[in-house]
Design a protein around this motif. Structure first.
Motif, PDB file in Angstrom:
ATOM      1  N   ARG A   1       0.842  -1.209   0.000  1.00 28.43           N
ATOM      2  CA  ARG A   1       0.000   0.000   0.000  1.00 28.43           C
ATOM      3  C   ARG A   1       0.874   1.255   0.000  1.00 28.43           C
ATOM      4  N   THR A   2       0.317   2.334  -0.571  1.00 31.17           N
ATOM      5  CA  THR A   2       1.022   3.627  -0.530  1.00 31.17           C
ATOM      6  C   THR A   2       0.883   4.214   0.870  1.00 31.17           C
TER       7      THR A   2
ATOM      8  N   GLU B   1      -0.356   7.050   1.664  1.00 33.49           N
ATOM      9  CA  GLU B   1      -1.691   7.647   1.788  1.00 33.49           C
ATOM     10  C   GLU B   1      -2.741   6.576   2.070  1.00 33.49           C
ATOM     11  N   GLU B   2      -2.645   5.452   1.375  1.00 30.38           N
ATOM     12  CA  GLU B   2      -3.589   4.363   1.613  1.00 30.38           C
ATOM     13  C   GLU B   2      -3.472   3.832   3.041  1.00 30.38           C
TER      14      GLU B   2
ATOM     15  N   LYS C   1      -5.072   6.246   5.494  1.00 27.28           N
ATOM     16  CA  LYS C   1      -6.536   6.126   5.444  1.00 27.28           C
ATOM     17  C   LYS C   1      -7.004   4.894   6.215  1.00 27.28           C
ATOM     18  N   ILE C   2      -6.290   3.797   6.041  1.00 25.83           N
ATOM     19  CA  ILE C   2      -6.673   2.538   6.702  1.00 25.83           C
ATOM     20  C   ILE C   2      -6.597   2.667   8.217  1.00 25.83           C
TER      21      ILE C   2
ATOM     22  N   GLU D   1     -10.706   4.750   7.749  1.00 27.31           N
ATOM     23  CA  GLU D   1     -11.313   3.478   7.359  1.00 27.31           C
ATOM     24  C   GLU D   1     -11.067   2.370   8.377  1.00 27.31           C
TER      25      GLU D   1
END
Length: 198
Positions: A12-13, A15-16, A19-20, A24
């Motif tokens: 994952r990046t 940023e991802e 978010k996780i 999220e």
């Protein structure tokens, strides 16, 4: 024992991952969150980025929820279809009548070709012009609905052209009996929502 989600999270990046582990977090398995937290720590991601990305992700999520809550059902979509079908037939009839005043082909093949061009031409033109210009067709004006992108923004001309040509897919009209967004919505990444959505 290695966390089963470690490899997935390592791909994952930043940023991802942020978010996780923030916005999220509730959507993921606790083991996946552990792996994401470990990856964030391993990469030593600057926590000052967290707040910016979290705010952006929260705003995007709220906007998506707002759009999703205003997606219209199959009944309204069917009313839109009926109204637009009638308007399209009237348009095709008027245009064919006008062309018939000036062109008198004698060849049966030529008459058929002109007929097909008129049918498809008026269909494509009606939907494309109306939705590019107004985000609505006559049916959508009546039912106070409009076309938007998945995030609620105005669709691009390309989105509308894709949407219009996807309407020609066989059984597209029937897809609304099974899902809120039909085939032409899915492929063009658009939705039909109540007109009050910003």
């Amino acid at each position: 024992m290695e966390n089963e989600f470690a490899k997935v999270m390592s791909e994952r990046t930043n940023e991802e991952l942020i978010k996780i582990v923030t916005v999220e977090r509730g959507s993921y398995n606790p083991t996946a969150i552990e792996a994401a937290d470990a990856e964030v720590e391993k990469r030593n991601i600057d926590t000052s980025e967290f707040e910016k990305i979290r705010e952006k992700a929260t705003a995007e999520k709220e906007q998506k929820e707002k759009v999703d809550s205003n997606v219209v059902g199959s009944g309204i979509r069917f009313v839109n279809f009926l109204i637009d079908f009638i308007v399209w037939l009237v348009l095709a009839f008027i245009i064919s009548f006008i062309i018939g005043l000036f062109v008198q082909p004698t060849d049966q093949g030529m008459i058929s070709l002109i007929g097909y061009i008129l049918i498809f031409g008026t269909f494509i033109a009606y939907y494309a012009v109306m939705e590019i210009k107004f985000q609505k067709t006559v049916g959508k004006f009546v039912t106070k609905t409009k076309v938007v992108k998945m995030n609620g923004e105005k669709p691009t001309d390309g989105d509308i052209i894709t949407r219009t040509f996807c309407r020609l897919i066989p059984f597209d009209r029937l897809s609304f009996l099974f899902v809120k967004n039909g085939i032409h919505d899915f492929l063009s990444k658009t939705k039909v929502v109540k007109d009050n959505v910003e």
